[in-house]
Design an enzyme around this catalytic site. Structure first.
Site, PDB file in Angstrom:
ATOM      1  CG  HIS A   1      -0.237   0.267   2.506  1.00 37.09           C
ATOM      2  ND1 HIS A   1       0.531  -0.675   3.130  1.00 37.09           N
ATOM      3  CD2 HIS A   1      -0.162   1.373   3.286  1.00 37.09           C
ATOM      4  CE1 HIS A   1       1.047  -0.167   4.246  1.00 37.09           C
ATOM      5  NE2 HIS A   1       0.640   1.076   4.359  1.00 37.09           N
TER       6      HIS A   1
HETATM    7  C1  UD1 Z   1      -1.903   5.508   6.094  1.00 34.14           C
HETATM    8  C2  UD1 Z   1      -0.579   5.925   6.748  1.00 34.14           C
HETATM    9  C3  UD1 Z   1       0.445   4.813   6.554  1.00 34.14           C
HETATM   10  C4  UD1 Z   1      -0.090   3.481   7.047  1.00 34.14           C
HETATM   11  C5  UD1 Z   1      -1.408   3.191   6.346  1.00 34.14           C
HETATM   12  C6  UD1 Z   1      -1.998   1.892   6.819  1.00 34.14           C
HETATM   13  C7  UD1 Z   1       0.015   8.324   6.734  1.00 34.14           C
HETATM   14  C8  UD1 Z   1       0.861   9.340   6.086  1.00 34.14           C
HETATM   15  N1  UD1 Z   1      -0.032   7.118   6.114  1.00 34.14           N
HETATM   16  O1  UD1 Z   1      -1.678   5.406   4.690  1.00 34.14           O
HETATM   17  O2  UD1 Z   1       1.607   5.140   7.283  1.00 34.14           O
HETATM   18  O3  UD1 Z   1       0.838   2.465   6.768  1.00 34.14           O
HETATM   19  O4  UD1 Z   1      -2.319   4.268   6.642  1.00 34.14           O
HETATM   20  O5  UD1 Z   1      -3.203   1.601   6.156  1.00 34.14           O
HETATM   21  O6  UD1 Z   1      -0.573   8.590   7.754  1.00 34.14           O
HETATM   22  N2  UD1 Z   1      -9.277   5.062   2.388  1.00 34.14           N
HETATM   23  C9  UD1 Z   1     -10.488   4.398   2.415  1.00 34.14           C
HETATM   24  N3  UD1 Z   1     -10.995   4.057   3.655  1.00 34.14           N
HETATM   25  C10 UD1 Z   1     -10.367   4.343   4.811  1.00 34.14           C
HETATM   26  C11 UD1 Z   1      -9.154   5.032   4.755  1.00 34.14           C
HETATM   27  C12 UD1 Z   1      -8.616   5.378   3.535  1.00 34.14           C
HETATM   28  O7  UD1 Z   1     -11.078   4.121   1.396  1.00 34.14           O
HETATM   29  O8  UD1 Z   1     -10.911   3.994   5.891  1.00 34.14           O
HETATM   30  C13 UD1 Z   1      -8.724   5.417   1.062  1.00 34.14           C
HETATM   31  C14 UD1 Z   1      -8.955   6.878   0.736  1.00 34.14           C
HETATM   32  O9  UD1 Z   1      -9.288   6.995  -0.584  1.00 34.14           O
HETATM   33  C15 UD1 Z   1      -7.603   7.527   0.965  1.00 34.14           C
HETATM   34  C16 UD1 Z   1      -6.635   6.370   0.689  1.00 34.14           C
HETATM   35  O10 UD1 Z   1      -7.326   5.191   1.072  1.00 34.14           O
HETATM   36  O11 UD1 Z   1      -7.401   8.625   0.149  1.00 34.14           O
HETATM   37  C17 UD1 Z   1      -5.368   6.479   1.479  1.00 34.14           C
HETATM   38  O12 UD1 Z   1      -5.652   6.652   2.876  1.00 34.14           O
HETATM   39  P1  UD1 Z   1      -4.686   7.549   3.810  1.00 34.14           P
HETATM   40  O13 UD1 Z   1      -5.109   7.459   5.246  1.00 34.14           O
HETATM   41  O14 UD1 Z   1      -4.537   8.922   3.236  1.00 34.14           O
HETATM   42  O15 UD1 Z   1      -3.283   6.878   3.632  1.00 34.14           O
HETATM   43  P2  UD1 Z   1      -2.880   5.354   3.664  1.00 34.14           P
HETATM   44  O16 UD1 Z   1      -2.321   5.032   2.340  1.00 34.14           O
HETATM   45  O17 UD1 Z   1      -3.986   4.496   4.204  1.00 34.14           O
END
Ligand code: UD1
Length: 371
Positions: free
Chosen positions: A209
């Site tokens: 991821h």
């Molecule tokens: C975040 C953390 C990363 C961790 C990861 C675990 C930061 C900078 N990154 O990255 O260190 O390893 O979480 O999962 O804090 N989304 C959903 N549902 C959710 C959450 C996110 O659909 O419940 C989607 C959204 O479109 C979002 C994308 O996933 O834009 C990324 O989520 P985000 O929390 O921004 O970063 P992660 O890649 O999950």
């Protein structure tokens, strides 16, 4: 004597396993310390958040900030803006933040500016790669924290090199392993591999991821091709993170993987299911920090698809190796041949199930000295 309030912050998936043992250890000392759990809402889907609360027996957070997804600046700012009034209202003696996600750095910054003492759990880890958002979060959080609870001696060394005062550094061990040890039996009972129909120690458990792996189309294409070649040899089980699903869809690779025999794509899975797959896998192929630690502890050969790791102890004291997309297929083949050497690979000191207790003891100690 009224108990001192300790606010514990969780925001994203890897945080929940870290706060669970801390909340439990705080609750056991409710005569002296009173825990308040804050969920920033950085992760919000049932599969990314609720399932972990269920698996870990975590209570409903007292405060939910409902932040959600956005750019780094937007998300960090939203956490800060929503956390500040909560902190003003509750005025805890301590804020504990865990890990390296945006919520960690945001809440640490808000706390220190309101003169509330901050403890960082999982302090001192460094990948020395500032292109990773997590590395920035680690540097910022450690720089403003009053107590730095480290999981391993390499983290202490990193902090000393940065000139951190010795009395702030507290080597307590790894809270992820506290959670693993209380969960392993239930995780094993789930036998997820059986439900999927792959043999124990006869599949590769894949999770990917990181933006550096999945956000770029040509890089992701090379990864998809390598996974397809690996799957021609051994089944691949791959629960897909929402970010990764979006990218696979955007670049047109989702169908390719879905139609590859021996590749089992899953929705994101909960903690017990992930631990069950790690325990049963022949090889773990990942870019997650937590999985590097869990597989190291369980002695399951792990290949980390990253140029570096902030958890070098999983290589020196465990079964982890770094890999690249070019080497991945050969490395999987070699890892399949590696045996699990439980006897001869030492477990890192203090990865023993008692890290959260040591954190709470330290807080009590510090509070005693102030009174
Ligand atoms: C975040 C953390 C990363 C961790 C990861 C675990 C930061 C900078 N990154 O990255 O260190 O390893 O979480 O999962 O804090 N989304 C959903 N549902 C959710 C959450 C996110 O659909 O419940 C989607 C959204 O479109 C979002 C994308 O996933 O834009 C990324 O989520 P985000 O929390 O921004 O970063 P992660 O890649 O999950």
């Amino acid at each position: 004597m009224t108990p001192s309030r300790v606010m514990v912050v969780a925001g994203a998936r890897p945080n929940f396993m870290k706060v669970a043992p801390i909340i439990r250890a705080l609750d056991r000392r409710s005569d002296r310390l009173q825990a308040t759990l804050v969920h920033t809402g950085q992760h919000y889907d049932a599969a990314m958040s609720d399932v972990f609360f269920g698996d870990l027996g975590l209570r409903e957070p007292e405060e939910n900030l409902g932040v959600g997804s956005g750019t780094h600046a937007w998300q960090t700012a939203q956490v800060m803006m929503r956390f500040e009034p909560v902190l003003e209202r509750v005025r805890p003696a301590w804020v504990l933040v865990v890990g390296d996600v945006n919520s960690t750095a945001a809440c640490a910054l808000v706390s220190v500016k309101l003169n509330v003492r901050v403890g960082h759990v999982e302090a001192g880890l460094r990948s020395f790669d500032r292109s990773m958002p997590e590395e920035i979060n680690r540097l910022v959080t450690d720089a403003v924290s009053d107590l730095l609870f480290t999981p391993s001696a390499d983290a202490d060394e990193n902090l000393r090199h940065e000139g951190v005062a010795e009395e702030k550094i507290k080597l307590v061990g790894n809270v992820m392993i506290d959670t693993l040890l209380v969960s392993l039996e239930r995780a094993r009972a789930r036998a997820v591999h059986e439900a999927i129909g792959v043999p124990r120690q006869g599949f590769v458990y894949v999770t990917l991821h990181r933006p550096g792996n999945v956000d770029d189309g040509s890089g992701l294409s090379a990864i998809v091709e390598a996974l397809r070649r690996i799957a021609s040899r051994v089944p691949v089980v791959f629960p897909v993170h929402p970010r990764t699903r979006q990218r696979l869809q955007q670049f047109g690779f989702l169908d390719v993987l879905e139609t590859t025999p021996s590749v089992r794509l899953l929705e994101p899975i909960g903690y017990h299911d992930s631990l069950s797959l790690t325990d049963a896998a022949a090889v773990v192929l990942t870019d997650s920090g937590g999985l590097q630690e869990e597989s190291a502890f369980l002695r399951v050969p792990c290949l980390t698809l990253r140029p570096n790791t902030e958890r070098p102890i999983t290589i020196s004291h465990g079964s982890n190796r770094l890999t690249t997309v070019e080497r991945m297929e050969d490395d999987v083949r070699a890892a399949l041949a590696r045996s699990r050497d439980r006897e001869n690979t030492p477990v890192p000191p203090l990865w023993d199930g008692h890290a959260a207790e040591r954190i709470v003891e330290t807080l009590l100690d510090v509070t005693d000295h102030r009174e």
